[in-house]
Design an enzyme around this catalytic site. Structure first.
Site, short mmCIF file in Angstrom:
data_model
loop_
_atom_site.label_atom_id
_atom_site.label_comp_id
_atom_site.label_asym_id
_atom_site.label_seq_id
_atom_site.Cartn_x
_atom_site.Cartn_y
_atom_site.Cartn_z
N GLY A 336 -31.70 37.77 69.18
CA GLY A 336 -30.36 37.46 68.70
C GLY A 336 -29.28 38.02 69.61
N SER A 337 -28.19 38.44 69.03
CA SER A 337 -27.03 38.89 69.83
C SER A 337 -27.24 40.22 70.52
CB SER A 337 -25.79 38.97 68.94
OG SER A 337 -25.40 37.67 68.51
N THR A 338 -28.33 40.94 70.19
CA THR A 338 -28.61 42.17 70.93
C THR A 338 -28.96 41.87 72.39
OG1 THR A 338 -30.96 42.16 70.33
CG2 THR A 338 -29.46 43.34 68.86
N TYR A 339 -29.20 40.59 72.69
CA TYR A 339 -29.51 40.16 74.06
C TYR A 339 -28.26 40.02 74.91
CZ TYR A 339 -32.83 37.74 77.23
OH TYR A 339 -33.67 37.39 78.25
#
Length: 635
Positions: A336-339
């Site tokens: 998800g957005s942790t990437y």
């Protein structure tokens, strides 16, 4: 007087010659066989004869302790009473003996099977437990009837115990009785031992190894923990009766294994997860020490030591919660957005973006016939790189992914450990998926499936699509950024300790390699992640923190919405979004990095970040949350 005609005489002499040759041939065969047995094969058969005359009676070694980084013992041994049967002294039918004993002591079918297997494996030599962990009442009943059972006695034996039960079960693992598969695996040790080398023979003395590690650290460090079994050399008669003890070789206890894990931090995080499923990994970036390795739900390893009962096994194996599944090690999740911080760093390093370069976000990105939507209706307006991280703008990364392409992303992310085996000291680590055009060709069989479509690249920018990583990989990747590109192999064991001298040999490796990153780019990403906790998506979770931490929230889809609007409450539990969060603290010199997922919980800011905040509060400031029961050391 009888006379023979010449033809008859010739025939008779011919038969005599044939008989003489046959007898001579047989005699030569006997002489050849005698020479083979007495001279050529003397050593082999002398050894067999000696083994029939001498039996080795095993003496298992005490297993080494498992100790956390602060000296707290989390895997130990204890003494308990067992009902032992001396195989040489028992006369008559073994089944009859067990039936008579079962009238005064409860003996389960599993106890019967284990005992008979031990007898078969040992050629009916030695003393073996029939029932373990007798209580006071059972002990008293047997002692009153002891005269009826020659060769049966009660002894104190050493057993493995995990004093905190379910705590850290996936990283600790458990031991169990040696199985046939275990024996086959250890047979290579015996084959490598020379018969005339007592030390080599003792180290690989299979009958002396009754329990082995099955999973976790108990398995990975089996050869270190189990020590060296001892044995008595006993002279026996042809009937197997012992005559005298020729020699003894004492067992050597296993070495202690000192973990890098802070078991109090582990306990806290497991409590904070409550009934949620998920994975949590905390790493000290400078050393690669794993500080916490949480998989929820977990199980009680004590249930497996003497063999788990069928009811408990069925419950664990068939539970939809999958308590036996090691999520940080084996579970793969879209990041998800942790990437996004990794994508932003790639853009800077590969000169695809500058920090000040902006886009106009209308709330979606159209590519071909497909519309990729942002999570904020109407969009984020004018977005530069810092705002793309702080406000988690999807459209920014849709465009970036298109401009980079799948192979460029793959090549940049690979050194960070995504889609790679980290080399952690646990067996069974999943590789995950870091997609590339080559990966797709090797993964799918049909030609139309092997082709990479440009539309598949877009969602990779926000950590979706084919991206699938372990939480361990996500923590490792974040640690590599926090450590300024210096890569340390993550590990759970910090040192091996001698049980007598207490001397320790560190297992902490040197740096594996360095990722060539510009310091100013790393600093920019760190500052943007700090701002996430100040004014971004995890502001509420980190309000009032007494330290500066960087972080990034993430929410990952479990299944495709197919243009439908996602509603958390009306979606089936196991189809709901995962909540993710990554963090490092303190920001100026990180001593801890966190990566975590709360399965099917929803938004990362709401469900994951608050857990990370409390974990950091404890580790950095020593603060313990009021809602969590205080940590208590096991007696």
């Amino acid at each position: 007087m009888v006379s023979f005609k010449k033809p008859d005489l010739d025939s008779f002499q011919e038969r005599i010659h044939i008989a003489t040759l046959f007898v001579t041939f047989c005699f030569l065969l006997l002489v050849t066989r005698l020479v083979w047995l007495q001279l050529v094969s003397h050593g082999k058969y002398a050894l067999l004869a000696e083994s029939n005359r001498i039996a080795l009676v095993p003496a298992p070694a005490n297993r080494g302790l498992l100790i956390d980084r602060n000296g707290i013992v989390i895997g130990r041994n204890y003494s308990a009473l067992t009902l032992d049967v001396n195989a040489e002294e028992v006369k008559g039918n073994v089944d009859q003996l067990i039936n008579e004993l079962s009238e005064i002591i409860d003996i389960s079918p599993r106890d019967r099977r284990n005992f008979k297997r031990s007898l078969e494996d040992s050629r009916n030599m030695g003393t073996f437990p029939l029932r373990s962990m007798l209580n006071e009442a059972e002990t008293a009943r047997f002692m009153a009837n002891r005269y009826r059972f020659p060769g049966v006695e009660i002894r104190a034996r050493s057993f493995r115990e995990y004093p905190y039960n379910e705590l850290a079960s996936h990283l600790i693992g458990y031991i169990g009785r040696v199985s046939q598969k275990d024996k086959e695996r250890m047979q290579t040790e015996i084959e490598g031992a020379k018969s005339n080398d007592p030390e080599a023979l003792q180290a690989s003395f299979l009958p002396g190894i009754q329990y082995v590690g099955k999973i976790g650290l108990e398995q990975s460090y089996e050869s270190v923990l189990r020590g060296v079994p001892g044995y008595d050399q006993v002279e026996i008669t042809a009937g197997g009766k012992p005559v005298r003890t020729l020699s003894s070789s004492p067992s050597v206890p296993g070495k202690n294994v000192v973990l890098s894990v802070d078991i109090k931090l582990q306990y806290l995080v497991e409590q904070l997860y409550g009934n949620f499923r998920g994975a949590f990994v905390a790493i000290e970036p400078e050393t690669g020490d794993i500080l916490a390795f949480v998989s929820k739900p977990n199980f009680n390893p004590n249930d497996f030591v003497e063999g788990i009962d069928s009811v408990t096994w069925k419950e664990l194996n068939e539970s939809p919660q999958k308590p036996l599944y090691n999520r940080p090690l084996k579970g793969i999740y879209p990041p998800g957005s942790t990437y996004k911080p990794f994508m932003a760093l790639a853009a800077l390093e590969l000169q695809k973006r500058t920090p000040s370069q902006t886009i106009s976000d209308p709330g979606y990105f159209e590519f071909g016939n497909h519309t990729f939507r942002d999570d904020k209706k109407g969009g984020h307006g004018i977005v530069d790189m810092q705002k793309s991280i702080v406000d988690s703008c999807d459209t920014y990364y849709y465009l970036l992914a298109r401009d980079m392409g799948v192979n460029m992303m793959h090549d940049f992310m690979k050194p960070f450990g995504f889609g790679q085996i980290t080399g952690i000291d646990l067996q069974g680590e999943s590789r995950g998926v870091l997609p590339s055009t080559e990966w797709k060709k090797n993964t799918f069989k049909k030609p139309e499936q092997q082709k990479w479509y440009e539309g598949e690249t877009i969602s990779l920018g926000i950590g979706q699509g084919y991206n699938a990583f372990t939480i361990l990989q996500l923590a490792h990747g974040m640690a590599n950024i926090a450590n300024n590109g210096i890569v340390m192999k993550p590990h759970l064991v910090k040192a091996i300790e001698d049980p007598f001298t207490r001397n320790r040999v560190l297992t902490t490796p040197k740096e594996s390699y360095r990722i060539d990153l510009k310091p100013e780019n790393i600093e920019f990403i760190k500052k943007a992640m700090v701002e996430v906790n100040v004014s971004g998506t995890s502001t509420a979770a980190f309000k009032g923190a007494g330290y500066v931490a960087g972080g990034k929230t993430g929410t990952a889809q479990v299944f495709s919405l197919n243009s439908k609007e996602y509603k958390h409450s009306s979606t089936a539990e196991f189809l709901r979004d995962h909540a993710l969060y990554i963090a490092f603290a303190p920001a100026d010199k990180p001593t801890i990095v966190i990566a975590m997922v709360v399965e099917n919980a929803g938004f990362g800011a709401q469900y994951a970040a608050p857990i990370a905040r409390r974990a950091l509060d404890y580790y950095i400031e020593g603060k313990w949350p009021k809602e969590i029961p205080e940590w208590k050391r096991a007696p």
